[in-house]
Motif scaffolding. Sequence first.
Motif, mmCIF file in Angstrom:
data_model
loop_
_atom_site.group_PDB
_atom_site.id
_atom_site.type_symbol
_atom_site.label_atom_id
_atom_site.label_comp_id
_atom_site.label_asym_id
_atom_site.label_seq_id
_atom_site.Cartn_x
_atom_site.Cartn_y
_atom_site.Cartn_z
ATOM 1 N N UNK A 503 0.844 -1.191 0.000
ATOM 2 C CA UNK A 503 0.000 0.000 0.000
ATOM 3 C C UNK A 503 0.880 1.242 0.000
ATOM 4 N N UNK A 505 0.135 4.145 0.857
ATOM 5 C CA UNK A 505 -0.090 4.963 2.063
ATOM 6 C C UNK A 505 0.755 4.455 3.224
ATOM 7 N N UNK A 536 -4.275 14.070 6.880
ATOM 8 C CA UNK A 536 -5.395 13.346 7.485
ATOM 9 C C UNK A 536 -6.694 14.113 7.243
ATOM 10 N N UNK A 539 -8.376 14.170 3.960
ATOM 11 C CA UNK A 539 -9.001 12.914 3.601
ATOM 12 C C UNK A 539 -10.367 12.760 4.267
ATOM 13 N N UNK A 566 -12.178 12.316 17.548
ATOM 14 C CA UNK A 566 -11.408 11.060 17.520
ATOM 15 C C UNK A 566 -10.248 11.074 18.497
ATOM 16 N N UNK B 112 -13.256 4.555 13.382
ATOM 17 C CA UNK B 112 -12.012 5.325 13.312
ATOM 18 C C UNK B 112 -11.704 5.943 14.676
ATOM 19 N N UNK B 535 -3.107 8.029 11.900
ATOM 20 C CA UNK B 535 -4.507 8.443 11.791
ATOM 21 C C UNK B 535 -4.894 8.621 10.329
ATOM 22 N N UNK B 536 -3.981 9.178 9.560
ATOM 23 C CA UNK B 536 -4.228 9.370 8.136
ATOM 24 C C UNK B 536 -4.436 8.009 7.457
ATOM 25 N N UNK B 537 -3.561 7.093 7.756
ATOM 26 C CA UNK B 537 -3.631 5.784 7.115
ATOM 27 C C UNK B 537 -4.876 5.018 7.553
ATOM 28 N N UNK B 539 -7.564 6.086 7.862
ATOM 29 C CA UNK B 539 -8.703 6.657 7.167
ATOM 30 C C UNK B 539 -8.693 6.283 5.688
ATOM 31 N N UNK B 540 -7.618 5.698 5.221
ATOM 32 C CA UNK B 540 -7.449 5.477 3.788
ATOM 33 C C UNK B 540 -8.089 4.160 3.357
ATOM 34 N N UNK B 541 -8.750 4.161 2.219
ATOM 35 C CA UNK B 541 -9.372 2.921 1.723
ATOM 36 C C UNK B 541 -8.385 1.755 1.599
ATOM 37 N N UNK B 542 -7.129 2.033 1.314
ATOM 38 C CA UNK B 542 -6.163 0.932 1.189
ATOM 39 C C UNK B 542 -6.043 0.132 2.482
#
Lengths: 566, 566
Positions: A503, A505, A536, A539, A566, B112, B535-537, B539-542
């Motif tokens: 991935x 990401x 973040x 997104x 969160x 999340x 946190x960013x990851x 949230x990611x669809x991957x």
Amino acid sequence: MAGERPGEARVLAGGAKYVDFQTDPSRYRHWKLAVDGEVATLTMDVDENAGLFEGYQLKLNSYDLGVDIELADALQRLRFEHPGVKVVVLRSGKNRVFCAGANIRMLAGATHAHKVNFCKFTNETRNGMEDSSENSGQRFITVVNGTAAGGGYELALASDHIILADDGSASVALPEVPLLAVLPGTGGLTRVVDKRKVRRDHADFFCTIEEGIKGKRAVQWRLVDEIAPNSKLEAKIVERAKEFAAASRRNGDGKGIALTPLKRTIDGNSVRYDFVSVDIDRAARVATISIKSPDASPPADIDGMIAQGASFWPLQAARELDDAILHLRLNELDIAVLVFKSQGEGAQVLAYDAFLESNKAHWLVNEIRHYWKRVLKRIDVTSRTLVTLVEPGSCFAGTLAELVLAADRSYMLIGTREGDNRPPPSLMLSAMNFGPYPMSHGLTRLQSRFQADPSDEDRAREKIGEALEAQEAEEFGLVTFALDDIDWDDEIRVFLEERASFSPDGLTGMEANLRFAGPETMESKIFARLTAWQNWIFQRPNAVGEEGALRRYGTGERPRFDMTRV
Amino acid sequence: MAGERPGEARVLAGGAKYVDFQTDPSRYRHWKLAVDGEVATLTMDVDENAGLFEGYQLKLNSYDLGVDIELADALQRLRFEHPGVKVVVLRSGKNRVFCAGANIRMLAGATHAHKVNFCKFTNETRNGMEDSSENSGQRFITVVNGTAAGGGYELALASDHIILADDGSASVALPEVPLLAVLPGTGGLTRVVDKRKVRRDHADFFCTIEEGIKGKRAVQWRLVDEIAPNSKLEAKIVERAKEFAAASRRNGDGKGIALTPLKRTIDGNSVRYDFVSVDIDRAARVATISIKSPDASPPADIDGMIAQGASFWPLQAARELDDAILHLRLNELDIAVLVFKSQGEGAQVLAYDAFLESNKAHWLVNEIRHYWKRVLKRIDVTSRTLVTLVEPGSCFAGTLAELVLAADRSYMLIGTREGDNRPPPSLMLSAMNFGPYPMSHGLTRLQSRFQADPSDEDRAREKIGEALEAQEAEEFGLVTFALDDIDWDDEIRVFLEERASFSPDGLTGMEANLRFAGPETMESKIFARLTAWQNWIFQRPNAVGEEGALRRYGTGERPRFDMTRV
């Protein structure tokens, strides 16, 4: 628009096929650069109909990547073409507005990847202003004659001195959170509390109001350095410019050198310059960046270097590499891995390093050293896997050896290849590996590498100028793996395939953490704490969803938020 | 399951209505705590059928928040109830597996917000282990007898010394990126390169393989401290435990004090303890946390404090506040703002501060001071807006004044209120505001606040013990706004309404940046660089999409990734 998806890719304006980072003042649409002795004036006057992409207008001096590419170009020329300039006055060409920040329509319609890369480049450009101030003695004065909102104020924050018109209307503002549900992500939050040292509770207030702060309170809260009524504004600018020029240690009395256009050919799967070339293997998701050593010895002296100008190898190679990296970042989003290779004579690279070291007091040498530093920093924060292959015929020496140290991993061939009569590859260090090229967190790549035992750096220093073959380089901790001819092809193939399968990401986050061991600086905090949070938020549906603030801005409809914390 | 959405909230097991952070060893399902003189053994033996939520089993010593709540409780009791313990041996109760890390099914089905709060708590618990080692002389030895993967290895990383069984099979691994497309987010990446100083290219290799590293290479690459064959493992543990115990400066010879159960009542809109109460206004999305001063003077001496035990005000109030914050974080996700208030006698708080200062060499006082530090740090990283209201009858003095300094903003009433015959509110500083309670980035809240002019800290120090009324407190930079009775209600109402209307994500990111001006430490890097990226990851669809790696793990289907790099 019905059916339009958040983050849908926009189309480049004017039928352009790729984002081009090369420009020059004759082609600027958004900036005017005027030089008057020691003082240059850089005027932002954005042409609202000259956006980089189709589908939005750049009203109120708002900007997109195209505007920032011109700014970066102007800053670069100020350093190389105008060694006599000690002060840069940054101001607006519009009445009653300084800059409205990044264009919201552009952001609302941009892909996530474009937003992230746009912010990365604008951050690098603003860091470059501070680098110029610190290392070239070129001080920046920003004149805020009207609204400086969001990215507009962030631009001012990157300068040394902010003068705000005291006309009851001009103000500075970071209205992103209340207005758009995103962060001031181009260093704004960090510079407010870390650089300008605004108290965090004042900063909290400032960053949650739409209308910004003007007049005396802006000074009291340290948001600007001084205010001046319009009647005294011009005189104040002149006074400050004189003062800063007098204090500057910029010592380039002579003429600058012209940053002539790069010779570059771009086709479907390659980009070629004189010393740098990029070859793209789309199926493998790999781009190979090759750098050639200089083909002649360095000039005998400073005059010889000046005569070569932009074709002086260290400068030309840096410009080509910089352009290649930017091209790949913005135009080749599916590439997972950048493979660095080199060809030529390591001894020649070291000869140029020796030139850069023995002439470092000269303004142009100083600029070139800092430019290499900035190009290498750009590589460090590029969110692709970086791997360097040290093979026969390569010239990873001194400055180019930084590409080995900057890589997430490096592989070096032990001995030679069957049927290849070139000698085994070697790695060589120079003084340039021990100071002039710190990473954004303040350590050199060797210091960052040898945190477990700093004496390893001393051991490496003793090897300056020596050709280290693979096993010795591995033993000294300079390469990750030394492999022989039998294992090489399979190991590299498996590694590249594996990397391309993960991935993107996860890799981005992992690399951003592993590359910056140790301390943080304001600059590295911008790329870490601030940018990571902004990515973040970029997104999150509250910002970019159909009902999010970025999408709803200007529609008259209020955004709808999921209020879960969160 | 058809129709199941990524991030769908799970149901708490056993009909529980909220996540409860209170427990004690008699109720542990997952850990065994055994004390033998100077050495305690903490054995992880997770009951796979005792997950906190329904819908997953905790196989292979994998963990969820419930497992970590027990760990945090055990660590706390080791500090307060076992002052004679100088070494904690952390090991597994399972054969051939140390710990498989955070439970993947739990993560895949968690919201999340739960994932983020889970990671925050587990990070705080591991930071607490390091705090105990550094400040209480309680050293941790982790015995890795089998697989220590992901969060399992991250737990080991938080200890001082890692012994790996050298049996050809036991290994340490951070397989998150290749296996799950997320980061080792409980400090793993940061501790590998910052604490253990593993070279970044070795770390890159280590973090991209699923199978981990065992034996000699684990030592050579600094991933563990030593290896031992199974035949010598127990002897080695005993040897190291003796060695560390001999070097420990933990000086609590006497008996510990019992952390008796908190008296607590939770109903729909309130949580009440003896000294702390929480009142929730759901419509306004505000929780008000009130703290009462002690109702009696401090004990005359150490013996008096020991006799009071867990009801000694500084300890009881810290435990209540800690529990209240955790309760709000995990169970009240729609609350936007935490309002801190206090009631009582500031002079009493200062008297207890004086006791804590003059007896700081005593082990229990040391523990209480460090506990307050940790509770305050927990507040600093709580992603809700923090505001403190200083009103008549309040007692924001010394330790409690930290709640004013920790707030994103504070408001203080000038003078009195009509019809209220209490005197105007005052703020008082004590020695506790000048050192014992650093934030996670290493500065005290006053140092962090006064970065623009450190002499402001000296000015404030001269006021220790003086009652500062609103305008003076504002002038000294200790509160954000001093307001009179006429403005108070409207200003506070508008502020709270405004704050509750903003995107929670934007506020989270903004506050995380503004609160930590200045330097970073390993601990703050974990919450900034690492957590923000995670946190960013998350949230990611991957990672979390229908076809993402977290959702597909164990299904036999490979995840599908969007390969765009950003």
